[in-house]
Design an enzyme around this catalytic site. Structure first.
Site: not given
Ligand code: NAD
Ligand code: UD1
Length: 332
Positions: A124, A148, A152
């Site tokens: 991330s 979290y 990572k």
């Molecule tokens: P998500 O929660 O939708 O998907 C994660 C999946 O992993 C879920 O289906 C959950 O049931 C499964 N899971 C969790 N722990 C498990 C375990 N111990 N055994 C088996 N399954 C398990 O999340 P996502 O948004 O699809 O994110 C996927 C990955 O990307 C995560 O590692 C997350 O940290 C990373 N990531 C997400 C974002 C984002 O904004 N969505 C940003 C940066 C990184």
């Molecule tokens: C969040 C996570 C980050 C993760 C990323 C991608 C936090 C502090 N960080 O980042 O670790 O990698 O998501 O999934 O949660 N905002 C508002 N009102 C709201 C929600 C958000 O103004 O109700 C603003 C926030 O201040 C920010 C932007 O929208 O400026 C994006 O926020 P968000 O979607 O939560 O993502 P990040 O904070 O970038």
């Protein structure tokens, strides 16, 4: 040969499974449904008209993980499974370290036993902490501010260390920026339980009428309109990035960290206005205090992904807003 997708029922995992199947890959999905639902699997099948094996297994269960490897010839793992809510990780650090770190150690142990030495890992942009400048390059200093993010960063280190004594490993550390949007079919997308923490899911809940307005967290940041700037990326673009990373990893060994972002930053108000315009829905908002831990600006330099993987994000902000709404309006 098959690609094992851990967390394949989740938001990014399900979209990646669609791209993998459409590209003709044979996949096996592992998920414990801690943050997803079984019906996603049928939707992946309906979209792609392809079948795959699924295991309801927790990564914390070594025997369950071993079974997946002994019953299938896994050549690569795409590892999404993990807990991902920043705020929750502050409240429940042990759960986060245990699930994300121990789960990955158990996974890697099974990989090693079965001579599977290719992994594409969900990292991330959070590993960049508060970057001094933007756009962010992969060689910027790394730091974290919450459990979290620490999982990572620790996992990046652990996976990198695998390569040191054994140069057969191929490790791709994909650093995602802010994934939003949904599959064009409207069948899969992101629909978190309870009140969303992230911007786009919150905006969608306001659009649905479940929440009456958006709180904009701060309008006094040093950005063009004072609100926070992020690099929003369509989840389908992100999914395609995994396919490219898989193809790269099959041809190269070593450890590579790669940003997956568009390279363009949008403010909170840009998102509100783009959503309103794309979907013809008013999003009432109020300016609220800054959210603790937020940074002013975060967007990627995506040059490495282009050079190394031949990957460039295709979808614009309007499509991201339309697709997010198309999914939520059909599934709320
Ligand atoms: P998500 O929660 O939708 O998907 C994660 C999946 O992993 C879920 O289906 C959950 O049931 C499964 N899971 C969790 N722990 C498990 C375990 N111990 N055994 C088996 N399954 C398990 O999340 P996502 O948004 O699809 O994110 C996927 C990955 O990307 C995560 O590692 C997350 O940290 C990373 N990531 C997400 C974002 C984002 O904004 N969505 C940003 C940066 C990184
Ligand atoms: C969040 C996570 C980050 C993760 C990323 C991608 C936090 C502090 N960080 O980042 O670790 O990698 O998501 O999934 O949660 N905002 C508002 N009102 C709201 C929600 C958000 O103004 O109700 C603003 C926030 O201040 C920010 C932007 O929208 O400026 C994006 O926020 P968000 O979607 O939560 O993502 P990040 O904070 O970038």
């Amino acid at each position: 040969m098959a690609v094992l997708v851990t967390g394949g029922a989740g938001f990014i995992g399900s979209h990646t499974c669609v791209e993998l199947l459409n590209a003709g890959e044979n996949i096996v999905i592992l998920d414990n449904f801690s943050n997803s639902k079984p019906d996603v699997l049928d939707k992946i099948k309906a979209i792609t008209k392809k079948d795959f094996k699924f295991y309801e297994v927790d990564l914390l269960d070594p025997e369950g993980v071993e079974k997946v490897f002994s019953e299938n010839e896994i050549d690569t793992v795409i590892h999404f499974a993990g807990l991902k809510a920043v705020g929750e990780s502050v409240q429940k650090p042990l759960e986060y370290y245990y699930n994300n770190i121990t789960g990955t150690l158990i996974l890697c142990d099974a990989m090693r036993k079965h001579h599977c030495k290719r992994i594409v890992f969900s990292s991330s942009a959070t590993v960049y902490g508060s970057p001094k400048t933007v756009p962010i390059r992969e060689d910027f200093p790394l730091s974290t501010t919450n459990p979290y993010g620490s999982t990572k960063l620790m996992l990046e280190q652990i996976l990198s260390d695998l390569y040191v004594p054994d140069h057969d490993w191929s490790v791709m550390l994909l650093r995602y920026f802010n994934p939003i949007g949904a599959h064009q079919s409207g069948m899969i997308g992101e629909n978190p339980n309870g009140i969303p923490n992230n911007l786009m899911p919150y905006v969608c809940q306001v659009a649905v009428g479940k929440l009456d307005h958006l709180n904009v967290f701060g309008n006094d940041y040093p950005t063009p309109d004072g609100t926070g700037v992020r690099d929003y990326i369509h989840v389908v673009d992100l999914a395609v990035g995994h396919l490219k990373a898989l193809q790269y990893a099959r041809k190269h060994t070593g450890v590579e960290a790669v940003n997956l972002g568009t390279g363009t930053g949008y403010s909170v108000l840009d998102i509100v206005h783009s959503f309103e315009k794309a979907n013809n829905i008013k999003i009432p908002y109020e300016i609220a205090p800054r959210r603790a831990g937020d940074i002013a600006e975060c967007y990627a330099d995506p040059a490495k992904a282009k050079e190394m993987l031949g990957w460039v994000a295709q979808y614009n902000i309007e499509t991201m807003c339309k697709d997010a709404w198309n999914f939520i309006s059909n599934n709320h």
